[in-house]
Write an enzyme that holds these catalytic residues in place. Structure first.
Site, mmCIF file in Angstrom:
data_model
loop_
_atom_site.group_PDB
_atom_site.id
_atom_site.type_symbol
_atom_site.label_atom_id
_atom_site.label_comp_id
_atom_site.label_asym_id
_atom_site.label_seq_id
_atom_site.Cartn_x
_atom_site.Cartn_y
_atom_site.Cartn_z
ATOM 1 N N HIS A 344 37.929 29.744 45.430
ATOM 2 C CA HIS A 344 36.712 29.137 45.948
ATOM 3 C C HIS A 344 35.606 30.166 45.920
ATOM 4 C CE1 HIS A 344 33.982 26.901 48.520
ATOM 5 N NE2 HIS A 344 34.712 25.851 48.223
ATOM 6 N N ASP A 400 40.946 20.958 47.399
ATOM 7 C CA ASP A 400 41.247 19.993 46.339
ATOM 8 C C ASP A 400 42.733 19.898 46.036
ATOM 9 O OD1 ASP A 400 38.675 19.309 46.139
ATOM 10 O OD2 ASP A 400 38.241 20.437 44.314
HETATM 11 N N1 ACO Z 1 43.279 30.403 38.666
HETATM 12 C C1 ACO Z 1 43.469 31.632 38.136
HETATM 13 N N2 ACO Z 1 42.599 32.654 38.257
HETATM 14 C C2 ACO Z 1 41.482 32.429 38.941
HETATM 15 C C3 ACO Z 1 41.220 31.172 39.539
HETATM 16 C C4 ACO Z 1 42.170 30.150 39.382
HETATM 17 N N3 ACO Z 1 41.979 28.952 39.930
HETATM 18 N N4 ACO Z 1 40.027 31.246 40.162
HETATM 19 C C5 ACO Z 1 39.554 32.469 39.964
HETATM 20 N N5 ACO Z 1 40.442 33.204 39.223
HETATM 21 C C6 ACO Z 1 40.344 34.614 38.840
HETATM 22 C C7 ACO Z 1 39.331 34.816 37.705
HETATM 23 O O1 ACO Z 1 39.982 34.728 36.453
HETATM 24 C C8 ACO Z 1 38.810 36.181 38.025
HETATM 25 O O2 ACO Z 1 39.773 37.120 37.613
HETATM 26 P P1 ACO Z 1 39.312 38.583 37.097
HETATM 27 O O3 ACO Z 1 38.711 39.267 38.272
HETATM 28 O O4 ACO Z 1 40.557 39.217 36.582
HETATM 29 O O5 ACO Z 1 38.303 38.332 36.000
HETATM 30 C C9 ACO Z 1 38.773 36.228 39.543
HETATM 31 O O6 ACO Z 1 39.785 35.309 39.964
HETATM 32 C C10 ACO Z 1 37.444 35.814 40.137
HETATM 33 O O7 ACO Z 1 37.082 34.595 39.535
HETATM 34 P P2 ACO Z 1 35.616 34.033 39.508
HETATM 35 O O8 ACO Z 1 35.465 33.119 38.321
HETATM 36 O O9 ACO Z 1 34.637 35.139 39.665
HETATM 37 O O10 ACO Z 1 35.557 33.191 40.818
HETATM 38 P P3 ACO Z 1 34.407 32.199 41.161
HETATM 39 O O11 ACO Z 1 34.086 32.439 42.577
HETATM 40 O O12 ACO Z 1 33.282 32.220 40.211
HETATM 41 O O13 ACO Z 1 35.137 30.806 40.935
HETATM 42 C C11 ACO Z 1 36.115 28.732 41.202
HETATM 43 C C12 ACO Z 1 35.397 29.886 41.898
HETATM 44 C C13 ACO Z 1 35.240 28.192 40.067
HETATM 45 C C14 ACO Z 1 36.344 27.622 42.212
HETATM 46 C C15 ACO Z 1 37.448 29.243 40.616
HETATM 47 O O14 ACO Z 1 38.242 29.791 41.643
HETATM 48 C C16 ACO Z 1 38.213 28.178 39.847
HETATM 49 O O15 ACO Z 1 37.976 28.012 38.668
HETATM 50 N N6 ACO Z 1 39.161 27.441 40.535
HETATM 51 C C17 ACO Z 1 39.898 26.386 39.897
HETATM 52 C C18 ACO Z 1 39.096 25.108 39.927
HETATM 53 C C19 ACO Z 1 39.049 24.516 41.312
HETATM 54 O O16 ACO Z 1 40.031 24.336 42.009
HETATM 55 N N7 ACO Z 1 37.801 24.128 41.678
HETATM 56 C C20 ACO Z 1 37.567 23.470 42.965
HETATM 57 C C21 ACO Z 1 36.784 24.337 43.865
HETATM 58 S S1 ACO Z 1 36.514 23.517 45.401
HETATM 59 C C22 ACO Z 1 35.376 22.333 45.024
HETATM 60 O O17 ACO Z 1 34.541 22.477 44.182
HETATM 61 C C23 ACO Z 1 35.392 21.018 45.747
#
Ligand code: ACO
Length: 456
Positions: A344, A400
């Site tokens: 998140h 979610d």
């Molecule tokens: N699975 C695996 N790795 C992940 C995930 C995930 N779900 N989320 C983040 N990471 C990793 C990234 O690859 C990154 O790794 P790194 O540091 O080695 O490059 C690190 O964690 C940070 O990721 P960011 O992309 O910077 O995190 P951000 O805060 O931008 O993303 C997000 C948040 C988009 C929600 C992300 O966690 C994601 O894609 N989750 C899966 C989709 C999801 O469940 N979305 C619902 C969110 S709640 C809502 O909108 C109602």
């Protein structure tokens, strides 16, 4: 060499000049002091509510102090923030999130209190109008929304023109567009002037209409997906959720009504999320709220945002069992894919909606325990809590993961999970819209840092 000495002396003089004129006059601790090492010139920037005005950074310029003020502004510093990771687009009094402490409050009420003591209608009223409704206000709100829940035939025809298997959120976007088109006088440019700006009556009408349109469009679509005939139902004594369920062919479904009330409280607002930002981006141009709902649906259906509910459930099915989870985890950790329902932007410890989702699932225990995918979800939850890939990145499960499960336990078709979640969130977007309409209009127009070549 002479040029370097000259520019250094000039910088010292600039600095001296600055200190004389700025620093020692009205010093304040609520300031950020910035020294631009390109010019050694210091700048003072005010801090309010732990934030600084981005436009203040425009006064930071690589030009000498003798350059004209216009040139300074033209060359002023731009804040580069891809993905708005640390940029606030406005001030709001609606929702407070503390991502580190896992705290979520609407207008100073914790979601735990609201889920326990109130229903979704109360919470929509709280978000939009700033206080929990009296009984009269609640009944008035209820009937004002219900009055609008009567769709023009063109809307039903538009929705039915789609294949029932078409992506549901796109059908919703089309249905909402048809709704706005069927009421062109609510569209500012069509009507020929601004309608909502500083007119709280017009805004409130827009809010009733948008809440009604969203729930009704989703109901029409649900009937279409299931091959059921659609019959409008707009009983002014019933809540929006009850009228929607009746239109979906689920009258007297108390369990679904009660669970949706709780679920939708949890999802009613979440600050300026991606889809709320899309909504506000549209209304910052003074567009009508239903057109803005279309923008928020376009944004909210993406897999990284609202679409994660739908996608999470699809992935559970693909994983099938614990072994499937282990294989999928290997792909996730190799960065071939992301684990849906995990991570998140704001929450770094716990998503405070999760305990309430657990309690909703406990209420639906019979249906939940019969779902063969329960093992999959629990295994994902366990792995995310323990595996260093997730713990080292402060990634935890998000709402979610379990909300898809709760919708499934209520017997909803997975195709409609995301539209249902969007209907709940519509309330929050409208609350932010109302708040913004009381402020001077401010067109949202981000800047860019141009890195290409400039033709001579
Ligand atoms: N699975 C695996 N790795 C992940 C995930 C995930 N779900 N989320 C983040 N990471 C990793 C990234 O690859 C990154 O790794 P790194 O540091 O080695 O490059 C690190 O964690 C940070 O990721 P960011 O992309 O910077 O995190 P951000 O805060 O931008 O993303 C997000 C948040 C988009 C929600 C992300 O966690 C994601 O894609 N989750 C899966 C989709 C999801 O469940 N979305 C619902 C969110 S709640 C809502 O909108 C109602």
């Amino acid at each position: 060499m002479a040029a370097t000495v000259h520019s250094f002396i000039k910088l010292l003089l600039d600095f001296y000049y600055y200190l004389l004129n700025k620093v020692f006059v009205f010093p304040s601790l609520e300031k950020l002091w910035v020294i631009d090492l390109r010019t050694f010139r210091p700048y003072s920037i005010s801090i309010n509510h732990n934030a600084v005005q981005a436009t203040e950074f425009r006064k930071i310029s690589p030009l000498g102090i003798t350059a004209s003020p216009q040139d300074h502004i033209a060359k002023g510093l731009t804040l580069l923030d891809p993905g708005f990771r640390n940029t606030a687009v406005g001030e709001s009094r609606i929702t407070h999130i503390d991502g580190n402490r896992g705290l979520l409050q609407y207008r100073q009420y914790s979601i735990s209190y609201l889920v326990t003591h109130h229903d979704y209608e109360d919470v929509v009223h709280l978000l939009v109008w700033g206080h929990l409704p009296t009984l009269d206000e609640k009944l008035n709100f209820r009937s004002r929304v219900a009055k609008q829940m009567v769709p023009d035939q063109s809307i039903i025809r538009v929705i039915q023109a789609f294949s029932p298997d078409a992506p549901a959120y796109l059908i919703v976007a089309a249905g909402l567009t048809a709704w706005a088109a069927s009421d062109p006088d609510s569209v500012p440019v069509y009507r020929g002037y601004s309608i909502y700006e500083k007119d709280s009556n017009a805004v409130d009408e827009g809010i009733y209409r948008s809440l009604a349109a969203f729930a009704t469009v989703v109901a029409i679509m649900a009937c279409h997906q299931q091959g059921k005939p659609f019959t409008p139902h707009a009983d002014p004594t019933l809540s929006t959720i009850e009228n929607m369920l009746i239109m979906m062919g689920r009258p007297h479904d108390r369990q679904a009504a009660s669970a949706l009330n709780k679920l939708w409280i949890l999802f009613a607002d979440h600050e300026i999320t991606n889809s709320t930002a899309a909504f506000l981006n549209a209304t910052s141009c003074l567009s009508d709220p239903i057109s803005a709902c279309v923008a928020s649906v376009a944004s909210g259906n993406g897999p990284l945002h609202g679409g994660a509910i739908d996608l999470a459930y699809k992935r559970f099915k693909q994983m099938r069992n614990k072994e499937g989870v282990r294989k999928h985890m290997a792909d996730v950790k190799a960065k071939k894919t992301r684990l849906m329902g995990v991570g998140h932007r704001v929450y770094r410890t716990i998503d405070p909606r999760i305990p309430h989702l657990h309690s909703i699932m406990a209420d639906l225990e019979t249906n939940v325990s019969q779902n063969p995918l329960l093992d999959v979800v629990l295994e994902i939850d366990r792995t995310v809590a323990e595996d260093p890939y997730f713990t080292s990145r402060k990634l935890s499960i998000n709402a979610d993961l379990y909300s898809s499960f709760a919708y499934a336990a209520l017997g909803f078709d997975p195709r409609i999970f995301t539209p249902l979640a969007m209907t709940a969130r519509c309330a929050g977007a409208l609350a932010h819209w109302r708040e913004s309409m009381n402020q001077p209009p401010c067109l949202w127009r981000p800047r860019q840092v141009f890195t290409g070549e400039v033709a001579s």
